[in-house]
Enzyme design. Structure first.
Site, short mmCIF file in Angstrom:
data_model
loop_
_atom_site.label_atom_id
_atom_site.label_comp_id
_atom_site.label_asym_id
_atom_site.label_seq_id
_atom_site.Cartn_x
_atom_site.Cartn_y
_atom_site.Cartn_z
N CYS A 13 -5.24 -3.20 3.54
CA CYS A 13 -5.27 -3.32 4.89
C CYS A 13 -6.03 -3.04 5.85
CB CYS A 13 -3.85 -1.28 5.18
SG CYS A 13 -3.16 -1.18 6.18
N LYS A 23 -9.96 0.91 -1.62
CA LYS A 23 -9.43 0.99 -0.07
C LYS A 23 -11.55 1.04 -0.01
CE LYS A 23 -7.46 1.49 4.12
NZ LYS A 23 -6.10 1.38 4.66
N GLU A 65 1.00 -1.15 0.04
CA GLU A 65 0.13 0.10 -0.24
C GLU A 65 0.82 1.31 0.11
OE1 GLU A 65 -3.86 2.07 2.34
OE2 GLU A 65 -2.49 0.98 3.52
#
Length: 511
Positions: free
Chosen positions: A373, A339, A264
């Site tokens: 993440c 995300k 990321e």
């Protein structure tokens, strides 16, 4: 390089002939009677359609590999090109033979340098294994030999090419594709003035060959993963980032990896030039690099024949800032993922927004999921993906402390167990002192597994050294997941109580 939207390797069909001939004319400039006649191609297709391959870029034929099957006793003798092809009638083709003999390979000059020839060779190798043939053989030209013929023998020339003291475009390519030299043959191809009519008989051995024929599982079950644990370092410009990224892609693809996973926000060093701005403005400046980075990684995916998961980077859509990445497939296509869950830090410092699409991706190695993440800490997402058939879950992450990393890893291990899948995580390491809000990083890349007898006791297939730049190459067996689902000690997906609860995926229209 021109933008490539689609790349495909498939069997040649007669309707391809005009495009095939046009590419041959360009590939064999200066060689008389080079293009195959339509009648010859038709004959090959009638005798051995599976052995004729083409590579297409945006539905246009730009390369080809032609072959026949012969018996080893014929190839082992000295022969000419005319003899091995039966004076171009292909009467030498023997379906009961044990050698796949290559009679031609070419790539249109405009598309050389993308390793398309390597793809054709890989398909030939797959065909050889599927047909349970002993080996691939052919006589390769040595077109640069005429430059050195007055100084060295063909044998010495071959040795110097092997040692990289001299370069021969044909021989060097064959050697890099795991072919070995059998012998030198004279008078192989009449009129080949560049090779002085010499040819090198080359062979690639099929290690799965069995003299007693057996069925070979054609479905790809073992997938090789290349994880990149990226060191944060100052970068002078975008080209510096490309150089570093290509180094790792070259490395993991050199080991035959099917996927390369970047972390990321690994492009954060480029934000150093905007450190004089406030954090929200600086990351929006960084977002200007997203499109050229995506285009370059798509080119890398094609050139290195590997599926690349680009980690993530800031992405602006309609004035809104998102944390997005791209799945750049080796067939030339690509898809974006975003995300969904944004951390308090990302909201407070950068004003990021979360995406609204939960989806899986079809690849040549099965169905995969990608979460960035913080997303892995929300089990509902991966459960929805598992219901869609996901077997590999990739999680690029960026954590500054060991506490943050522990959350990501622990949750990733839970996702592997509860969804009967492999979870692949990779992050950034080191320091970035001249970039606000990106000072320190902590990471340990890993491939995590379900917990049952077919898998490691601790649920960790492999993991990198903490906080050290490195790559991790890992093989995972997808068949083990199928066995786990049916016969595991516990069967988490099967044993869910749908009569009491379920995870509902709200479609975008319902949000």
């Amino acid at each position: 390089m021109e933008t490539i939207n689609k790349l495909e390797v498939r069997n040649l069909v007669m309707q391809d002939y005009l495009e095939l001939r046009a590419s041959m004319v360009e590939a064999y400039t200066g060689i008389e009677d080079a293009p195959w006649k339509q009648s010859e191609i038709s004959k090959l297709l009638s005798l051995f359609p599976d052995g004729q391959l083409v590579v297409l870029v945006d539905d246009k034929v730009v390369g080809c590999a032609l072959s026949i099957i012969v018996d080893h006793s014929i190839v082992d003798q000295n022969h000419t090109y005319e003899q091995i092809t039966g004076s171009y009638t292909f009467s030498t083709h023997n379906p009961d033979g044990n050698i796949l003999y290559g009679i031609d390979v070419f790539i249109h000059p405009k598309y050389r340098g993308l390793r398309l020839g390597r793809r054709l060779y890989e398909k030939r190798k797959e065909l050889t294994e599927q047909l349970n043939l002993k080996s691939i053989m052919f006589a390769g030209r040595i077109p640069n030999y005429s430059k050195y013929a007055n100084e060295i023998t063909p044998k010495a020339y071959i040795e110097k090419v092997k040692m990289k003291e001299l370069f021969d475009p044909v021989l060097a390519f064959q050697l890099s594709n795991d072919f070995h030299v059998k012998k030198i043959m004279k008078n192989y191809l009449e009129g080949d003035i560049h090779s002085l009519e010499y040819a090198v008989l080359m062979e690639w051995n099929n290690i799965y060959y069995d003299q007693s024929p057996k069925l070979i599982n054609l479905e790809k079950s073992v997938v090789r993963l290349g994880l990149i644990q990226w060191q944060m370092r100052p970068l002078k410009n975008l080209e510096s980032l490309f150089d570093q990224a290509e180094f790792f892609i070259d490395a993991v693809s050199g080991y035959g990896s099917d996927f390369a996973l970047f972390p990321e926000l690994f492009i954060a060093p480029l934000m150093a030039d905007y450190n004089h701005l406030n954090e929200a403005d600086a990351i929006r400046e960084l977002a200007k690099y997203t499109e050229p980075i995506y285009q370059k990684f798509q080119e890398f995916a094609i050139s290195y024949n590997i599926n690349i998961i680009t980690g993530s980077m800031p992405h602006i859509v309609d004035g809104n800032l998102y944390n997005s990445g791209f799945l750049c497939k080796r067939d030339g296509s690509s898809e974006m993922y975003t995300k969904i869950h944004i951390t308090p830090n990302e909201v407070a410092h950068w004003g990021m927004k979360g995406g609204d699409q939960i989806k899986t991706f079809d690849t040549d190695c099965g169905k995969i999921g990608i979460m960035i993440c913080y997303d892995v800490e929300f089990p509902e997402l991966s459960r929805i993906m598992a219901d869609q058939g996901m077997q590999l879950l990739f999680v690029p992450f960026l954590t500054d402390t060991q506490n943050g990393y522990t959350r990501v890893k622990s949750c990733a291990q839970a996702r592997a167990i509860e969804n009967e899948c492999y979870v692949v995580i990779a992050g950034c390491v080191g320091n970035l002192p001249k970039v606000n809000n990106m000072d320190i990083q902590y990471a340990q890349a890993a491939v995590l597994t379900p917990s049952d007898f077919a898998f490691p006791n601790d649920g960790i297939k492999a993991q990198a050294t903490p906080n050290t730049e490195m790559t991790l190459i890992v093989d995972v067996n997808l068949d083990l997941l199928k066995e786990l689902h049916q016969y595991g000690s516990v069967r988490v997906l099967k044993d869910r109580r749908h009569d009491l609860y379920k995870v509902v995926h709200k479609q975008q229209d319902d949000l």
